[in-house]
Design an enzyme around this catalytic site. Structure first.
Site, short mmCIF file in Angstrom:
data_model
loop_
_atom_site.label_atom_id
_atom_site.label_comp_id
_atom_site.label_asym_id
_atom_site.label_seq_id
_atom_site.Cartn_x
_atom_site.Cartn_y
_atom_site.Cartn_z
N ALA A 1 0.82 -1.21 0.00
CA ALA A 1 0.00 0.00 0.00
C ALA A 1 0.86 1.27 0.00
O ALA A 1 2.09 1.22 0.05
CB ALA A 1 -0.94 -0.02 1.20
N HIS A 2 0.16 2.41 -0.04
CA HIS A 2 0.83 3.71 -0.14
C HIS A 2 1.73 4.00 1.06
O HIS A 2 1.42 3.66 2.18
CB HIS A 2 -0.17 4.85 -0.34
CG HIS A 2 -1.22 4.95 0.71
ND1 HIS A 2 -2.44 5.53 0.49
CD2 HIS A 2 -1.26 4.57 2.01
CE1 HIS A 2 -3.16 5.50 1.59
NE2 HIS A 2 -2.47 4.92 2.53
N ASN A 3 2.86 4.61 0.75
CA ASN A 3 3.84 5.07 1.75
C ASN A 3 4.48 3.96 2.57
O ASN A 3 5.11 4.21 3.60
CB ASN A 3 3.21 6.10 2.70
CG ASN A 3 2.85 7.39 2.00
OD1 ASN A 3 1.71 7.56 1.57
ND2 ASN A 3 3.82 8.28 1.85
N SER B 1 1.63 3.02 5.04
CA SER B 1 2.57 3.71 5.93
C SER B 1 3.31 2.80 6.89
O SER B 1 3.96 3.27 7.82
CB SER B 1 1.86 4.82 6.72
OG SER B 1 1.31 5.78 5.84
#
Length: 342
Positions: A240-242, A260
């Site tokens: 997923a993102h980050n 994250s």
């Protein structure tokens, strides 16, 4: 492409026992060998197959001595398994030795690419893309605007690289993978609907990374999703993102890492593991398959279970869990006995 026993022996620094002009053009297991194939014998468990294999050439350890008649030409080397691995690498390089730009393809303006580029049919390359030397991009792939691809990179058929992605040197991305798609970012509204949060970051993949088929790595909401040097990702993984994955970490298929989360160096994560968001996973972590991770993990821990906890504790607990019906039955009997005495 055909190779003779003599040519292979020269590559492997081996000795030919039999006809040095015997030719092969494919590889096989020793028990499935056919005429024109090259195989190897290193495990004594398979030694009986050398007397029946139809493989034209067999690589063996230099200590091997035939106890019966054999048809296959031998190449004796110090380490048959290692030698065959070297052959596999050589064969793979030859098979991938493509160059040139096939048609139809679309290449936008301001694209820079190095020598020995292979661009397969029906590829799309966006504006301001930079591609290094010895890059292989197989058919039906998409390279978005402002993407940077290093040297000796292979993108197999159907790979999709979204804009602003940065890929280092010596990386391999297998078919169907998507790098840089939007992260899963939506803000809830009072009426129960959701408003999409623009995902304006990118993905950075450092050197010597391999990514399996149909794996998805989301771009950051802001900043970068980072896959560090030496990381190996299996097929069908969701990053997923980050997220940041540390150097030389390996992750098996169908694992999902939520947004994250930071994963350390030299970790080994089994298949179908779920890792919640905004966590810190330490270095040298081992997570067994199908575990669910919902909290931070310190360096060196080995985990199993959902929610996951210490592997040793899990193993001990699972023994009792399997015996739970018996334990409950004995407990009920003991309870009745005590009640009678009261």
């Amino acid at each position: 492409m055909k190779f003779t026993a003599k040519q292979i022996a020269e590559i492997l620094d081996g000795e030919v026992i039999g006809d040095p002009n015997t030719e092969v053009y494919k590889l096989s297991k020793i028990e499935e060998g056919t005429k024109g194939s090259l195989t190897f014998l290193s495990n004594p468990k398979y030694q009986n197959f050398i007397y029946s294999t139809e493989a034209s050439i067999t690589i063996v350890n230099d200590t091997f001595e035939a106890e019966d008649a054999i048809k296959t030409t031998l190449i004796k080397v110090e380490d048959a398994y290692g030698a065959f691995t070297k052959v596999l690498n050589f064969y793979d390089e030859v098979k991938r030795n493509k160059s040139g730009i096939e048609q139809p393809c679309f290449i936008s303006e301001n694209v820079i690419y190095g020598e020995n580029l292979y661009l397969g049919s029906f590829c799309y390359v966006g504006t301001n893309v930079s591609i290094g030397t010895n890059v292989k991009i197989y058919p039906n792939s998409y390279i978005g605007d402002n993407t940077i691809i290093g040297n000796n990179v292979t993108l197999f058929a159907g790979t999709k690289i979204y804009s602003e992605t940065i890929i280092g040197n010596n990386c391999v991305i297998h078919s169907g993978s998507i790098i840089g798609s939007d992260g899963f970012g939506f803000a809830p509204n009072a009426d129960g609907t959701y408003t999409k949060i623009p995902q304006i970051g990118n993905v950075i993949i450092e050197d010597n990374v391999e990514i399996g088929s149909c794996t998805t790595i989301d771009r950051a909401t802001m900043g970068s999703t980072i896959i560090r040097s030496g990381v190996k990702l299996d097929n069908q993984i969701q990053i997923a993102h980050n997220v940041e994955i540390g150097e030389n970490t390996v992750i098996a298929a169908q694992t999902g890492v939520a947004g994250s989360t930071k994963i350390g160096k030299n970790c080994m994560i089994g298949g179908q593991v779920g890792i919640a968001g905004h966590l810190v996973i330490g270095n040298n972590i081992r997570i067994q398959a199908q575990s669910g991770v919902g909290k931070n993990i310190k360096d060196g821990e080995v985990l199993q279970g959902s929610p996951s906890f210490g592997y040793s504790d899990y193993s001990k607990s699972y023994v009792h869990f399997k015996n739970l019906p018996k334990i409950v039955s004995e407990f009920e009997k003991l309870k009745k006995t005590i009640n009678k005495k009261v």
